[in-house]
Design a protein around this motif. Structure first.
Motif, mmCIF file in Angstrom:
data_model
loop_
_atom_site.group_PDB
_atom_site.id
_atom_site.type_symbol
_atom_site.label_atom_id
_atom_site.label_comp_id
_atom_site.label_asym_id
_atom_site.label_seq_id
_atom_site.Cartn_x
_atom_site.Cartn_y
_atom_site.Cartn_z
ATOM 1 N N ASN A 1 0.802 -1.223 0.000
ATOM 2 C CA ASN A 1 0.000 0.000 0.000
ATOM 3 C C ASN A 1 0.833 1.270 0.000
ATOM 4 O O ASN A 1 0.327 2.342 -0.267
ATOM 5 C CB ASN A 1 -0.926 0.034 1.214
ATOM 6 C CG ASN A 1 -2.216 -0.687 0.927
ATOM 7 O OD1 ASN A 1 -2.625 -0.768 -0.226
ATOM 8 N ND2 ASN A 1 -2.821 -1.241 1.958
ATOM 9 N N ILE A 2 2.088 1.142 0.354
ATOM 10 C CA ILE A 2 2.959 2.315 0.297
ATOM 11 C C ILE A 2 3.094 2.717 -1.164
ATOM 12 O O ILE A 2 3.535 1.942 -1.996
ATOM 13 C CB ILE A 2 4.363 1.989 0.868
ATOM 14 C CG1 ILE A 2 4.275 1.667 2.339
ATOM 15 C CG2 ILE A 2 5.333 3.117 0.582
ATOM 16 C CD1 ILE A 2 4.278 2.853 3.249
ATOM 17 N N ASN A 3 2.662 3.890 -1.454
ATOM 18 C CA ASN A 3 2.600 4.353 -2.829
ATOM 19 C C ASN A 3 3.947 4.948 -3.236
ATOM 20 O O ASN A 3 4.353 5.986 -2.727
ATOM 21 C CB ASN A 3 1.493 5.402 -2.920
ATOM 22 C CG ASN A 3 1.081 5.665 -4.336
ATOM 23 O OD1 ASN A 3 1.888 5.519 -5.254
ATOM 24 N ND2 ASN A 3 -0.175 6.054 -4.523
ATOM 25 N N LYS A 4 4.607 4.242 -4.156
ATOM 26 C CA LYS A 4 5.935 4.708 -4.590
ATOM 27 C C LYS A 4 5.878 6.141 -5.113
ATOM 28 O O LYS A 4 6.833 6.898 -5.007
ATOM 29 C CB LYS A 4 6.457 3.798 -5.723
ATOM 30 C CG LYS A 4 6.997 2.486 -5.221
ATOM 31 C CD LYS A 4 8.482 2.609 -4.892
ATOM 32 C CE LYS A 4 8.972 1.278 -4.319
ATOM 33 N NZ LYS A 4 10.070 1.441 -3.365
ATOM 34 N N MET B 1 -0.095 17.353 -1.769
ATOM 35 C CA MET B 1 -1.332 16.644 -1.416
ATOM 36 C C MET B 1 -1.797 17.012 -0.005
ATOM 37 O O MET B 1 -2.995 17.105 0.247
ATOM 38 C CB MET B 1 -1.143 15.121 -1.526
ATOM 39 C CG MET B 1 -0.965 14.600 -2.940
ATOM 40 S SD MET B 1 -2.225 15.167 -4.118
ATOM 41 C CE MET B 1 -3.665 14.318 -3.494
ATOM 42 N N SER B 2 -0.837 17.252 0.899
ATOM 43 C CA SER B 2 -1.219 17.643 2.264
ATOM 44 C C SER B 2 -2.003 18.944 2.246
ATOM 45 O O SER B 2 -3.034 19.069 2.901
ATOM 46 C CB SER B 2 0.012 17.855 3.153
ATOM 47 O OG SER B 2 0.841 16.738 3.133
ATOM 48 N N GLY C 1 -3.588 12.150 -12.436
ATOM 49 C CA GLY C 1 -5.017 12.287 -12.138
ATOM 50 C C GLY C 1 -5.311 12.557 -10.670
ATOM 51 O O GLY C 1 -6.451 12.477 -10.240
ATOM 52 N N TYR C 2 -4.264 12.891 -9.898
ATOM 53 C CA TYR C 2 -4.473 13.130 -8.471
ATOM 54 C C TYR C 2 -4.905 14.570 -8.175
ATOM 55 O O TYR C 2 -5.490 14.840 -7.148
ATOM 56 C CB TYR C 2 -3.188 12.824 -7.674
ATOM 57 C CG TYR C 2 -2.922 11.352 -7.517
ATOM 58 C CD1 TYR C 2 -3.815 10.393 -7.995
ATOM 59 C CD2 TYR C 2 -1.771 10.903 -6.862
ATOM 60 C CE1 TYR C 2 -3.566 9.045 -7.853
ATOM 61 C CE2 TYR C 2 -1.517 9.563 -6.708
ATOM 62 C CZ TYR C 2 -2.413 8.627 -7.205
ATOM 63 O OH TYR C 2 -2.159 7.295 -7.060
ATOM 64 N N ILE C 3 -4.556 15.477 -9.065
ATOM 65 C CA ILE C 3 -5.024 16.863 -8.881
ATOM 66 C C ILE C 3 -5.625 17.374 -10.187
ATOM 67 O O ILE C 3 -5.319 16.855 -11.259
ATOM 68 C CB ILE C 3 -3.896 17.829 -8.426
ATOM 69 C CG1 ILE C 3 -2.802 17.947 -9.477
ATOM 70 C CG2 ILE C 3 -3.308 17.404 -7.097
ATOM 71 C CD1 ILE C 3 -1.769 19.035 -9.161
ATOM 72 N N ILE D 1 -8.061 9.719 -2.182
ATOM 73 C CA ILE D 1 -8.076 8.327 -1.744
ATOM 74 C C ILE D 1 -6.653 7.760 -1.737
ATOM 75 O O ILE D 1 -6.221 7.132 -0.771
ATOM 76 C CB ILE D 1 -9.009 7.486 -2.649
ATOM 77 C CG1 ILE D 1 -10.456 7.903 -2.387
ATOM 78 C CG2 ILE D 1 -8.829 6.001 -2.394
ATOM 79 C CD1 ILE D 1 -11.428 7.470 -3.465
ATOM 80 N N ALA D 2 -5.920 8.044 -2.801
ATOM 81 C CA ALA D 2 -4.549 7.531 -2.889
ATOM 82 C C ALA D 2 -3.698 8.079 -1.742
ATOM 83 O O ALA D 2 -2.915 7.348 -1.117
ATOM 84 C CB ALA D 2 -3.933 7.922 -4.235
#
Lengths: 213, 99
Positions: B7-10, B21-22, B57-59, B82-83
């Motif tokens: 689950n640790i996202n490289k 993201m924070s 696609g995260y932002i 979510i990621a």
């Protein structure tokens, strides 16, 4: 693995710090509160002198009885309150500006704007409501109204800054409610709320967040 | 144990991406200058990471004109939130469970 763990731990710390910085306005200076309180005390002392010594009114009659509330007294007290408000805001701005500079943060950011907005909505409502009360001649309830609305403004704004502001707000609301029961001592409760409480919370905040910076 | 590490996202090994993201999960939107100031980055560094996050696609990005200047606002997408949350959970699990 140990090294990896350390990196992850530092990642988490960094994330936590960024989230905190970007969700609350932390440059608010305790000195602002202390000075606002001192100006309030000076203003209240002047009002006390003016009402009870210069005009030698029987204590508490002025606030209770609207008939005694003549135009000259109203104007002088209004100016007194206005000057106190101006000095409190100016010093508040100044110390917060210096504090944010020291921290290397901008004073105007999305959070401080949200904070001001959250503060102003109940505050302006309370101000207008107080004017309406004066219009109706219900001057005896004004001191408690201003304290209560100011307290609610602080509680509303406190979600964008340090938690102490919330407690300051709650104490103003409580003082305002007691004032509303104990009619006639508005000046005393004002002094307690706007003067003493600002100095107490300002000092707490100063020692908690600024002294060691 | 293995699943936790998976689950640790490289993708989030970069501190800059974590930082972006924070900010964007706490604030609904942020403009370029605000991110720059908050994360203490150079224009180039920030811009390249923003592009990477956008491509993933995260932002999402929204440009608009304010007078003559363009103002670029960045938002976290649902996928990004979510990621990021999964990554944080995995980090926590690793630290607490890995001992």
């Amino acid at each position: 693995m140990d090294n990896e763990n350390k990196k992850h731990l530092e990642d988490l710390k960094e994330i936590r710090s960024i989230m905190e910085r970007s969700s609350s306005f932390l440059s608010l200076s305790g000195l602002s509160g202390i000075f606002a309180g001192i100006f309030a005390l000076i203003g209240a002392s002047f009002a006390y002198w003016y009402i009870y010594i210069y005009h030698a009114f029987k204590r508490s009659s002025i606030i209770v009885n609207p008939i005694d509330f003549n135009f000259e007294i109203a104007t002088v007290l209004f100016l007194d309150a206005g000057i106190v408000l101006f000095l409190a805001l100016a010093s508040g701005y100044w110390f917060t500006y210096k504090n944010s500079k020291k921290k290397g943060l901008k004073m105007w950011n999305p959070i401080s704007k949200k904070l001001i907005f959250a503060l102003l909505i109940p505050l302006v409502t309370g101000g207008l409501f107080s004017l309406i009360l004066i219009w109706h001649g219900a001057t005896f309830i004004i001191s408690s109204t201003t304290l209560i609305f100011y307290g609610l403004s602080l509680i509303n704004a406190s979600k964008y800054t340090v938690r102490d502001i919330r407690y300051l707000g709650i104490s103003q609301v409580i003082i305002g409610l007691v004032d509303a029961i104990d009619i006639g001592y508005g000046l005393f409760y004002w002094t307690l709320g706007f003067g003493v409480m600002h100095i107490i919370y300002g000092t707490i905040m100063y020692f908690k967040y600024e002294k060691n910076d | 144990m293995k699943s936790i590490i998976q689950n640790i996202n490289k993708f989030f090994e970069s501190r800059v991406r974590l930082g972006i993201m924070s900010v964007l999960t706490v604030q609904d939107k942020a403009d370029f200058n605000y991110l720059k100031e908050m994360l203490n980055l150079t224009d180039g560094n920030l811009a390249s990471h923003l592009r990477t996050l956008e491509n993933k696609g995260y932002i999402s990005v929204n440009k608009k004109f304010v007078g003559r200047k363009t103002q670029t606002n960045y938002y976290a997408t649902n996928e990004g939130r979510i990621a990021f949350k999964n990554h944080l959970d995995a980090l926590e699990n690793l630290i607490h469970g890995g001992k």
